[in-house]
Design an enzyme around this catalytic site. Structure first.
Site, PDB file in Angstrom:
ATOM      1  N   ASP A  26       0.864  -1.162   0.000  1.00 54.54           N
ATOM      2  CA  ASP A  26       0.000   0.000   0.000  1.00 54.54           C
ATOM      3  C   ASP A  26       0.912   1.227   0.000  1.00 54.54           C
ATOM      4  O   ASP A  26       2.111   1.144   0.288  1.00 54.54           O
ATOM      5  CB  ASP A  26      -0.933  -0.023   1.213  1.00 54.54           C
TER       6      ASP A  26
HETATM    7  C1  GLC Z   1      -4.373   4.342  -0.376  1.00 57.37           C
HETATM    8  C2  GLC Z   1      -5.249   3.124  -0.091  1.00 57.37           C
HETATM    9  C3  GLC Z   1      -5.189   2.075  -1.169  1.00 57.37           C
HETATM   10  C4  GLC Z   1      -5.000   2.789  -2.499  1.00 57.37           C
HETATM   11  C5  GLC Z   1      -3.598   3.385  -2.490  1.00 57.37           C
HETATM   12  C6  GLC Z   1      -3.331   4.224  -3.732  1.00 57.37           C
HETATM   13  O1  GLC Z   1      -3.828   4.806   0.812  1.00 57.37           O
HETATM   14  O2  GLC Z   1      -5.085   2.472   1.160  1.00 57.37           O
HETATM   15  O3  GLC Z   1      -6.407   1.327  -1.138  1.00 57.37           O
HETATM   16  O4  GLC Z   1      -5.134   1.871  -3.572  1.00 57.37           O
HETATM   17  O5  GLC Z   1      -3.350   4.165  -1.326  1.00 57.37           O
HETATM   18  O6  GLC Z   1      -4.170   5.329  -3.741  1.00 57.37           O
END
Ligand code: GLC
Length: 736
Positions: free
Chosen positions: A264
């Site tokens: 993430d």
């Molecule tokens: C965010 C979310 C994730 C998302 C990623 C990119 O913090 O937790 O679900 O796909 O970052 O935006």
């Protein structure tokens, strides 16, 4: 040019030519792809390997130009393709060509209980991602609705891992049929937003294996997901992105998965853990995944120069490095369907969105058959801020910029072009969007006081044929929004009181709840009809009107329980949720409820919820006949058959649910667990025999001490149900 240098040029270019040639074939076989990976691995320099395993921009990672390997582009989902951001920013690039089709949120897709529709959804949104040249769509999310307060329940598929898993599999397959990788998230145990970067989850192995992992396991083993996203939280005091138990032992070991783990955004915190813990591709480091940004030299990512230095010092194994690189190359190559470009904002996609939306709406109450609305209505009063509030934008990373969004009010007007449709706000919430967006912003500020707003609404409902109140939550912070949980189970902005006051004047009022999570509904007895209307994307108003007018007979069933009050649920202590800050800056969340999540809890405690898991009404009625089993003794598989009849006057669809119950369990077990479901469409008077097959594994429980699944001998019941609280037929069988 000298002969030798010609030869050299040819030798250097040869792999690229070979690569290019093989990329042009639409889909190359796994074997051919593995051979290509081998060939490329031979060619890669250390710097090229390092470049492949971390981001180069906010949403992309590098390819290898020298060998013709293209860069890898990711983008959010899961409800549509996120608008382009600037290279290294969260903020939108404000393109004018990336307004997408916005699809219903995944909790509403789960509410359809329709695997074919989930496949359609995945294929449709995948066509959009393909057109926007994305290799990876960051979804679906299959974390478990452990608490109604979790800010991202709307992005997930409910409280039961079997439903979430079985509904994510066709979405993944549909998506990947476009050559766009799914990135199933957030693996694992990211079941709250509160302090998500700093919460260490304590969960026993039985609950881990029976509740929190199964949807991910189905996603990779049945869905064939090409990538997974490692979550922010910690587990066993180790960040999940560095957690070799989850990433290596279970995901890649026990489940034998060959895909790539993408972190993430900002979920990686050190080089050693990232190097050795099973992570493959590092994104978003030094950010908070929402709006904090570090003007970032990507070379300082944990898997960039620091990792290279460690490798050169012999601190980290080449084997770990090569495994990462192979998995990233495999992810890249799997998405290289050369002869296909998808499609974007087509009429078909908006029609898909509307169909999925209307199929997920759940009819919760319909006293006196007030619904469906009559076609000859002359005056309709539409109430509530959510009747006009844009909901496609907001919620954080799943926020979208869509070509158009039909509001509930517009949907009613379009369905009743000749009627007088009057709108009254009735209450004012937060009139502006809170969040990190610079697109789709709005300001719904109304100068009237709350008192005046209600008075005007009460005056307006006089003499109306229908009064429809659109309320619920919204996608603002502390509502249904990533990064924060709700702090109150009840509706915000005093809606409970406003709805009660209006229902006193109009007991035939229809309440439509727009939310992605369960909410309290103390006004349930005061209104005539209640619909769970979700957030349905571009065609929201049309999908809602389709059901309100009976153009579509509602067939949705709840993917999670609506308790009357939060206290009825399994979360009883702060240490369970949101966790306690035992040491400064780190919260400890203890899943003391174990496997008793959702209906498993309410069944065990015999607490009657407001609305049960799997519950949903129709404009028709269904009768179930006797259930029969393919055998009285479980072999490898068992099939239950049950005749279902539409005993009403309109065509409709019923979701037949199969729960399994151990009669004299050897150990403490849920009263019943969902192990099958089939949606069946029936004309008035028509009967079909529904058959659901389940295998021996469906009876298994996880023995944490032995670290294995166990099927106990004894007697069991197959419960055929219209909801987890409405058993219509049952049949007993034994396991030797
Ligand atoms: C965010 C979310 C994730 C998302 C990623 C990119 O913090 O937790 O679900 O796909 O970052 O935006």
């Amino acid at each position: 040019m000298k002969k030798s240098s010609t030869l050299r040029v040819l030798l250097v270019c040869l792999p690229a030519l070979f690569l290019l040639a093989s990329c042009c074939s639409s889909v190359f076989s796994d074997e051919a792809m593995e051979k290509k990976i081998d060939a490329v691995m031979e060619q890669l320099t250390l710097d090229e390997k390092i470049a492949l395993i971390h981001a180069q921009s906010k949403f992309s990672s590098a390819g290898v130009p020298r060998l013709g390997i293209p860069e890898l582009w990711t983008d959010d989902g899961p409800h549509g393709v996120r608008p382009e951001t600037l290279w290294d920013q969260w903020t939108s690039a404000l393109w004018t060509s990336d307004s997408c089709t916005a699809y219903p949120v995944l909790s509403s897709l789960a509410a359809t209980w329709d695997k074919d529709l989930a496949r359609l959804y995945g294929r449709s949104v995948g066509e959009e991602a393909r057109y926007r040249k994305k290799n990876v769509l960051l979804g679906p999310g299959v974390n478990i609705c452990r608490t109604p307060l979790c800010g991202r329940n709307f992005e997930y598929m409910g409280e039961d891992p079997f439903l979430a898993g079985k509904m994510s599999v066709p979405y993944i397959q549909g998506l990947q049929s476009n050559g766009v990788a799914a990135c199933v998230k957030h693996y694992a145990l990211n079941d709250q937003e509160f302090e998500r970067h700093h919460t260490n989850v304590h969960v026993d192995d039985r609950a881990l294996y029976e509740i929190y992992l199964p949807a991910f396991k189905m996603a990779v083993q049945e869905g064939g997901a090409w990538s997974l996203m490692s979550s922010y939280n910690l587990y066993q005091n180790q960040y999940v992105s560095h957690n070799s138990r989850l990433l290596k032992d279970i995901l890649k070991g026990e489940w034998g998965w060959d895909g790539a783990v993408i972190s993430d955004w900002g979920a990686v915190h050190e080089t050693k853990g990232a190097a050795e813990g099973g992570l493959d591709l590092e994104f978003g480091s030094h950010t908070n995944g929402v709006d904090k940004n570090t003007a970032n030299a990507y070379d300082y990512y944990y898997l960039a120069l620091p990792y290279k230095a460690g490798l050169l010092e012999g601190k980290y194994s080449q084997e770990d490095l090569n495994d990462k690189v192979r998995r990233v190359l495999r992810l890249n190559f799997r998405t290289l369907k050369g002869d296909y470009n998808g499609s974007f904002c087509s009429p078909e996609h908006f029609a898909d969105s509307r169909k999925i939306g209307s199929s997920g709406i759940v009819l919760l109450k319909n006293a006196g058959g007030v619904l469906p609305m009559r076609a000859d209505a002359r005056k309709i009063v539409v109430l509530g801020e959510n009747a006009i509030r844009p909901m496609v934008v907001g919620g954080s990373s799943s926020s979208l910029k869509t070509k158009y969004e039909i509001s509930p009010l517009q949907g009613i007007k379009d369905a009743y072009p000749d009627a007088e449709v009057v709108y009254q706000r009735a209450y004012q919430g937060e009139p502006k969007l809170t969040g990190n967006y610079n697109y789709g912003l709005y300001d719904l500020t109304d100068p009237r006081s709350d008192k005046q707003l209600l008075a005007d609404a009460l005056a307006a409902v006089e003499g109306a044929d229908y009064v429809i109140f659109f309320g619920g939550l919204n996608k603002n912070k502390y509502q249904d929004c990533e990064g924060r949980d709700r702090t109150d189970y009840h509706l915000p902005y005093g809606q409970d009181g406003v709805i009660a006051a209006l229902a006193a004047a109009r007991p035939d009022m229809i309440y439509v709840n727009l939310s992605g999570s369960p909410v309290a509904m103390p006004f349930t007895d005061d209104v005539a009809a209640i619909l769970q209307g979700w957030y349905l994307g571009s065609e929201t108003g049309h999908a809602l009107a389709d059901v309100l007018t009976g153009k579509v007979n509602p067939s949705g069933k709840l993917p999670f329980t609506f308790p009357r009050e939060l206290a009825d649920g399994p979360i009883k202590t702060e240490r369970q949720y949101p966790g306690i800050e035992e040491t400064k800056g780190t919260w400890q969340a203890y899943y003391d409820e174990g496997i008793y999540v959702g209906y498993r809890w309410y069944d065990k405690q015999d607490v009657t919820p407001l609305w049960a898991f799997g519950y949903g009404l129709s404009y028709t009625t269904f009768e179930y006949g006797k259930a029969s089993l393919s055998s009285g003794t479980m072999g490898k598989q068992m099939t239950v058959k049950v005749p279902v009849t539409n005993t009403g006057t309109v065509a409709g669809a019923e979701v037949v649910q199969l729960y399994v119950s151990a009669c004299e369990p050897a150990v403490d077990r849920p009263v019943k667990e969902l192990k099958g479901f089939e949606k069946v469409w029936l004309e008035p008077g028509q009967t079909k025999t529904v058959s659901i097959t389940f295998d021996r594994d469906a009876l298994a429980r996880f023995d944490a001490d032995a670290h294995q699944w166990v099927v106990d001998a004894g007697s069991y019941k197959a419960l055929v149900a219209a909801s987890s609280r409405d058993i219509r037929a049952e049949a007993s069988f034994r396991v030797k």
